[in-house]
Design a protein around this motif. Structure first.
Motif, mmCIF file in Angstrom:
data_model
loop_
_atom_site.group_PDB
_atom_site.id
_atom_site.type_symbol
_atom_site.label_atom_id
_atom_site.label_comp_id
_atom_site.label_asym_id
_atom_site.label_seq_id
_atom_site.Cartn_x
_atom_site.Cartn_y
_atom_site.Cartn_z
ATOM 1 N N MET A 1 0.877 -1.592 -0.027
ATOM 2 C CA MET A 1 -0.040 0.148 0.099
ATOM 3 C C MET A 1 1.112 1.345 -0.078
ATOM 4 S SD MET A 1 -3.491 -0.214 2.187
ATOM 5 C CE MET A 1 -3.381 1.629 2.940
ATOM 6 N N PHE A 2 1.931 1.071 0.527
ATOM 7 C CA PHE A 2 2.634 2.828 0.714
ATOM 8 C C PHE A 2 4.210 2.345 0.392
ATOM 9 C CE2 PHE A 2 -1.436 4.510 2.080
ATOM 10 C CZ PHE A 2 -1.746 3.859 3.017
ATOM 11 N N SER A 3 4.153 1.038 -0.433
ATOM 12 C CA SER A 3 6.155 1.151 -0.653
ATOM 13 C C SER A 3 6.527 1.932 -1.721
ATOM 14 C CB SER A 3 5.585 -0.299 -1.246
ATOM 15 O OG SER A 3 5.492 -0.291 -2.530
ATOM 16 N N GLN A 4 5.849 3.885 -1.437
ATOM 17 C CA GLN A 4 6.200 4.723 -2.733
ATOM 18 C C GLN A 4 7.681 4.842 -2.737
ATOM 19 O OE1 GLN A 4 4.273 4.977 0.236
ATOM 20 N NE2 GLN A 4 5.518 7.141 0.488
ATOM 21 N N ASN A 5 8.046 5.500 -3.582
ATOM 22 C CA ASN A 5 9.085 6.258 -3.364
ATOM 23 C C ASN A 5 8.950 7.721 -3.059
ATOM 24 O OD1 ASN A 5 12.060 7.088 -4.408
ATOM 25 N ND2 ASN A 5 11.680 7.440 -6.232
ATOM 26 N N LYS A 6 9.807 7.907 -1.529
ATOM 27 C CA LYS A 6 9.647 9.211 -1.025
ATOM 28 C C LYS A 6 10.602 10.221 -1.829
ATOM 29 C CE LYS A 6 8.237 7.115 3.266
ATOM 30 N NZ LYS A 6 7.129 7.828 3.431
ATOM 31 N N SER A 7 10.815 10.144 -2.748
ATOM 32 C CA SER A 7 11.791 11.241 -3.481
ATOM 33 C C SER A 7 10.842 12.034 -4.610
ATOM 34 C CB SER A 7 13.419 10.479 -3.602
ATOM 35 O OG SER A 7 12.577 10.149 -5.415
ATOM 36 N N SER A 8 10.122 10.598 -4.674
ATOM 37 C CA SER A 8 8.902 11.671 -5.273
ATOM 38 C C SER A 8 7.359 11.610 -4.932
ATOM 39 C CB SER A 8 8.739 10.769 -7.260
ATOM 40 O OG SER A 8 7.780 9.685 -6.307
ATOM 41 N N LYS A 9 7.736 13.276 -5.604
ATOM 42 C CA LYS A 9 5.557 14.077 -4.745
ATOM 43 C C LYS A 9 4.462 12.664 -4.953
ATOM 44 C CE LYS A 9 3.755 18.041 -4.264
ATOM 45 N NZ LYS A 9 2.899 18.310 -3.194
ATOM 46 N N ASN A 10 4.482 12.897 -6.436
ATOM 47 C CA ASN A 10 3.493 12.111 -6.796
ATOM 48 C C ASN A 10 3.966 10.758 -7.560
ATOM 49 O OD1 ASN A 10 1.400 14.019 -6.395
ATOM 50 N ND2 ASN A 10 1.686 14.893 -8.369
ATOM 51 N N PHE A 11 2.104 9.832 -7.118
ATOM 52 C CA PHE A 11 2.773 8.107 -7.816
ATOM 53 C C PHE A 11 2.368 8.708 -9.097
ATOM 54 C CE2 PHE A 11 0.644 7.076 -3.062
ATOM 55 C CZ PHE A 11 2.207 6.560 -2.611
ATOM 56 N N SER A 12 2.923 7.237 -9.869
ATOM 57 C CA SER A 12 2.900 7.381 -11.329
ATOM 58 C C SER A 12 1.298 6.861 -10.906
ATOM 59 C CB SER A 12 3.502 6.482 -11.811
ATOM 60 O OG SER A 12 4.604 5.099 -11.775
ATOM 61 N N ILE A 13 0.970 6.879 -13.116
ATOM 62 C CA ILE A 13 -0.689 6.090 -12.860
ATOM 63 C C ILE A 13 -0.518 4.429 -12.672
ATOM 64 C CG2 ILE A 13 -0.411 5.941 -15.056
ATOM 65 C CD1 ILE A 13 -3.495 6.361 -12.803
ATOM 66 N N ASP A 14 0.634 4.243 -13.521
ATOM 67 C CA ASP A 14 1.352 2.554 -12.884
ATOM 68 C C ASP A 14 0.780 2.522 -11.782
ATOM 69 O OD1 ASP A 14 1.041 2.427 -15.714
ATOM 70 O OD2 ASP A 14 3.373 2.206 -16.094
ATOM 71 N N GLU A 15 2.090 2.833 -10.973
ATOM 72 C CA GLU A 15 2.100 2.399 -9.186
ATOM 73 C C GLU A 15 0.780 2.815 -8.789
ATOM 74 O OE1 GLU A 15 6.408 4.126 -7.532
ATOM 75 O OE2 GLU A 15 4.561 5.873 -8.163
ATOM 76 N N ILE A 16 0.023 3.455 -8.955
ATOM 77 C CA ILE A 16 -1.371 3.378 -8.620
ATOM 78 C C ILE A 16 -2.349 2.742 -8.840
ATOM 79 C CG2 ILE A 16 -3.452 5.069 -8.722
ATOM 80 C CD1 ILE A 16 -2.093 7.605 -8.832
ATOM 81 N N ASN A 17 -2.332 2.166 -9.665
ATOM 82 C CA ASN A 17 -3.427 1.647 -10.535
ATOM 83 C C ASN A 17 -2.823 -0.298 -9.687
ATOM 84 O OD1 ASN A 17 -5.315 2.887 -12.453
ATOM 85 N ND2 ASN A 17 -3.772 2.226 -13.906
ATOM 86 N N THR A 18 -1.650 -0.370 -9.405
ATOM 87 C CA THR A 18 -1.085 -1.723 -9.378
ATOM 88 C C THR A 18 -1.698 -1.532 -7.935
ATOM 89 O OG1 THR A 18 0.840 -1.726 -10.359
ATOM 90 C CG2 THR A 18 0.836 -2.800 -8.676
ATOM 91 N N LYS A 19 -1.574 0.095 -6.708
ATOM 92 C CA LYS A 19 -1.980 -0.195 -5.436
ATOM 93 C C LYS A 19 -3.339 -0.580 -5.335
ATOM 94 C CE LYS A 19 1.632 2.844 -3.708
ATOM 95 N NZ LYS A 19 2.236 2.138 -3.371
ATOM 96 N N VAL A 20 -4.087 0.007 -6.108
ATOM 97 C CA VAL A 20 -5.474 -0.086 -6.333
ATOM 98 C C VAL A 20 -5.760 -1.252 -6.337
ATOM 99 C CG1 VAL A 20 -7.300 0.577 -7.535
ATOM 100 C CG2 VAL A 20 -5.733 2.470 -6.829
ATOM 101 N N ASP A 21 -5.384 -2.135 -7.744
ATOM 102 C CA ASP A 21 -5.517 -3.468 -7.673
ATOM 103 C C ASP A 21 -5.644 -3.781 -6.626
ATOM 104 O OD1 ASP A 21 -6.465 -3.415 -10.443
ATOM 105 O OD2 ASP A 21 -4.596 -3.725 -11.206
ATOM 106 N N SER A 22 -4.200 -3.948 -5.714
ATOM 107 C CA SER A 22 -3.846 -4.867 -4.399
ATOM 108 C C SER A 22 -5.188 -4.654 -3.607
ATOM 109 C CB SER A 22 -2.531 -4.666 -4.383
ATOM 110 O OG SER A 22 -2.804 -3.438 -3.702
ATOM 111 N N ILE A 23 -5.696 -3.512 -3.820
ATOM 112 C CA ILE A 23 -6.228 -3.043 -2.455
ATOM 113 C C ILE A 23 -7.901 -3.653 -2.342
ATOM 114 C CG2 ILE A 23 -7.726 -1.026 -1.383
ATOM 115 C CD1 ILE A 23 -5.346 -0.006 -0.966
#
Ligand code: BGC
Length: 737
Positions: free
Chosen positions: A23-45
């Motif tokens: 859920m929250f394994s985002q890259n801390k240096s980037s401000k926003n998640f990419s759409i691919d990251e978002i879709n992966t997270k959404v699929d897992s939730i």
């Protein structure tokens, strides 16, 4: 209540980092998640949610929030109006204000003023600033901007929108949305679509041609989706082709989601949903505001009775509806959350800081339009011995109070009188109201308890004592004026102002006027005023911005984002009578079709009082060396139009070059010309600057109803270059092959 709840979620959120690593394994240096990251997270939730939890996320739990899922650390979503600033906190279950003492904000100028700046960079600053304030106030969705096209000057909500031209509205809305969303706050562009009047807004069915829909009413929404990547959109109250806009198969499923690829959340307008089946099937993702107050009269929770609540759950459970329907809605909602409240890299926001006040003042000052300036009435020099009488209720009336959902509670609001008093140190400023109206209350007219005759007598006596009279008039934010919920009932200035202006003129040879409105008004009194400034609703810094322009500290450079017809009948929507506006109570037909605003005036040769794109300056400009880079283009080319702007007057100033294009001998109905590009340049006294404007030939396409797609007609076109739609310096013929 909200802060406690949020705190709880923050704890749950932290715990969930340990339990749900995806859920929250985002890259801390980037401000926003990419759409691919978002879709992966959404699929897992999504598989972790129960059907009940998913359905609950699709509807309100209070006036302005939707529930999260506590056990998974999914937070609530909090929303707030509106386009001009973050509205004061509303109670959980009713429209009453919650009475907080820490929710005062910066009020930014109304969007008509922003449009009048013709400066997209200012729109970016506006969006960024209002987004920062929304973030500070812990809002995840800001319910704005509004981009409904200005069709009639009677529409009570025009002040919240970006004018009558789809190209201008598109150019101005995109940076606003991007600015808001840079903060991790979703913009919610509204009201999709064809909510072009307030009268009968909950019942009227709009019938419009495909061409007018795609060429006039949809482009700003399309740009919001495709160019700005807006994260949410609000459905309109009205019906479109027989179906409510909040669950409309054509608008939401076919055009918005399928053709434009919108991946965000469709939010209903408050009480805009009317059916479980249609909401489920036809594109609505989140139902808000159904019923009057949050809790019904029954003991059961009113929110459970929303169309997308128990009835939706039941329909899925008993197999009448597919679970895929709720999954799609929740996917969209979770996507919005990863962009907003589940993005842990968000900043904290800022409120009422100097930068925001400066942005508000800059936009307010740049949006003011100089409509008339006989004998250089403006600017007014500050000098010893000069007495200026500032007359009119609008010189002191709050214009952030009233108007409906865009109403604000600013930390301060500098009135025109106060702004002028602070600026004019040598001249003496005196004031009288002239008339008084009751306070601005939604859906209700509160009569004044003051004696209007005495106010009038006092105003004339005050004017007699002055060397110059500045009349501050116009409309206000009361019911049946510039206000949500209904339209103006007449095109004239209300409250007997015409008579007051005539009386002021009789005692004062030097009379200027500040027109405080978000709409055009009839101007039979025009010959009585020497100078006229259109000063909009300017928010916190109103008085300072007005004083900037009146004093000449800033040279006005605003241009009208809509036409001022001489008579109401001269406006295309009114020409065809009631069936076109306001309709018969059931249906209305947009009979003027694609000829909205200046397109109507130009094509039908009906001169307006003040044309779209018009606005004077304290200096003088000329355009020269106007040319297109070629005379023949193919459909994939860009046309580059260039010219030199010359400041031939004695002051620095800004001018907007406007490029309109029309098709000669078109095989389909066309407006004489349409705005296709503009550029605002700043020039010092005597300076000349070259500007060039690039226009894709593809933007000359018309919507071809026979193939339901855009077609570019080959042949000759005329390019009109000028500084107003009715002031064209040169016409150039080109051809498209
Ligand atoms: C308005 C929306 C507003 C909503 C919530 C509705 O009546 O049409 O623009 O965002 O209320 O206040």
């Amino acid at each position: 209540m909200k802060n406690t709840i949020k705190h709880k979620y923050v704890v749950a959120l932290l715990l969930s980092v340990i339990t749900c690593s995806t859920m929250f394994s985002q890259n801390k240096s980037s401000k926003n998640f990419s759409i691919d990251e978002i879709n992966t997270k959404v699929d897992s939730i999504l598989p972790l949610l129960t059907l009940e939890e998913k359905v609950a996320m699709c509807h309100a739990q209070s006036k302005f929030s939707t529930p999260g899922v506590d056990r998974l650390g999914i937070p609530e979503i909090w929303m707030s109006d509106g386009p001009h600033g973050v509205r004061a906190e509303i109670s959980w279950d009713s429209w009453d204000y919650a009475g907080w003492t820490n929710d005062s904000i910066t009020a930014f100028p109304a969007l008509t003023c922003l449009a009048a700046t013709f400066r997209p960079e200012l729109s970016a600053q506006y969006g960024m600033s209002v987004g920062e304030e929304a973030l500070y106030r812990e809002k995840d969705v800001l319910l704005g901007p509004g981009v409904n096209i200005y069709r009639t000057p009677l529409n009570g909500r025009n002040f919240e929108y970006l004018g009558e031209d789809p190209y201008l509205a598109s150019k101005m809305v995109v940076p606003y949305i991007k600015g808001v969303q840079k903060n991790g706050v979703a913009a919610c562009v509204k009201h999709y679509a064809l909510n072009n009047q307030e009268h009968w807004r909950n019942i009227i069915n709009v019938e419009v041609s495909d061409r007018a829909l795609h060429e006039i009413y949809l482009p700003a929404f399309k740009a919001s989706v495709q160019e700005a990547g807006v994260w949410s959109i609000m459905g309109a109250y009205n019906k479109v082709r027989g179906q409510f806009a909040c669950h409309n198969e054509l608008l939401l499923n076919d055009i918005l989601k399928k053709d434009w690829g919108f991946d965000g959340v469709v939010i209903s307008d408050w009480s805009g949903a009317h059916s479980t089946e249609e909401s489920a099937l036809y594109g609505l993702d989140m139902e808000m505001g159904t019923g009057t107050d949050g809790l019904g009269t029954s003991t059961a929770n009113h929110y459970d009775h929303y169309y997308l609540a128990s009835p939706f759950l039941k329909a899925i459970k008993n197999g009448d509806m597919d679970e895929a329907l709720v999954n799609d809605k929740v996917r969209r909602i979770l996507r919005l959350m990863y962009r907003t409240n589940m993005n842990p890299n968000k900043a904290l926001g800022k409120i009422n800081n100097k930068e925001h006040h400066d942005v508000a003042r800059k936009i307010a000052t740049e949006g003011i339009v100089l409509l008339k300036n006989e004998n250089n009435f403006f600017p007014i020099e500050d000098k010893e011995g000069l007495t200026i009488a500032v007359i009119g209720e609008n010189a002191t009336r709050s214009m952030t109070a009233g108007g409906g959902s865009s109403e604000l509670k600013p930390k301060f609001e500098i009135s025109p009188l106060e702004g002028l008093k602070q600026r004019y140190k040598k001249a003496k400023i005196i004031h009288a109201m002239g008339y008084h109206t009751g306070s601005s209350v939604y859906d209700n007219i509160i009569p004044s308890n003051l004696n209007q005759d005495s106010l009038r007598i006092e105003a004339i006596a005050t004017a007699k004592k002055a060397d110059i009279v500045l009349y501050v008039g116009g409309l206000n934010k009361s019911h049946l004026q510039d206000c949500e919920g209904d339209d103006r009932q007449s095109y004239e200035l209300p409250y007997n102002q015409e008579e007051l202006i005539n009386q002021l003129k009789a005692v004062s040879p030097k009379l200027g006027m500040l027109l405080v409105t978000g709409n055009a008004v009839e101007t039979p009194w025009l010959s009585k005023v020497d100078g006229l400034l259109q000063t909009w609703y300017l928010g916190s810094m109103a008085g300072h911005a007005i004083a900037d322009v009146v004093s000449g500290d800033v040279n006005p450079s605003g241009k009208l984002p809509f036409s001022f017809p001489k008579k109401l009948k001269d406006n295309g929507a009114h020409f065809y009578g009631e069936i076109s506006y306001p309709g018969d109570g059931t249906n209305q037909y947009y009979k003027e079709d694609i000829l909205v605003g200046y397109r109507w005036h130009d094509t039908k040769k009906i001169a307006s009082q003040y044309a779209f794109g018009y606005g004077l300056s304290y200096t003088k400009f000329s355009l020269s060396n106007i040319k297109a880079d070629q005379n023949k283009y193919n459909t994939k080319d860009n046309i580059t139009v260039s010219c030199s702007i010359n400041n031939t007057g004695n002051l620095e100033g800004d001018e907007v070059v406007q490029v309109y294009i029309g098709k000669k001998n078109s095989k389909v109905k066309r407006a004489l010309k349409e705005l296709k590009g503009f550029n605002k340049a700043s020039l010092t006294k005597g300076e000349s600057k070259n500007v060039s404007i690039s226009i894709p030939v593809s933007s000359l396409a018309y919507y071809n109803e026979s193939i339901s797609d855009w077609s570019i007609e080959k042949g000759d076109y005329l390019i009109y270059v000028g500084n107003a739609s009715n002031n064209i310096s040169k016409t150039i013929k080109i051809s498209v092959q």
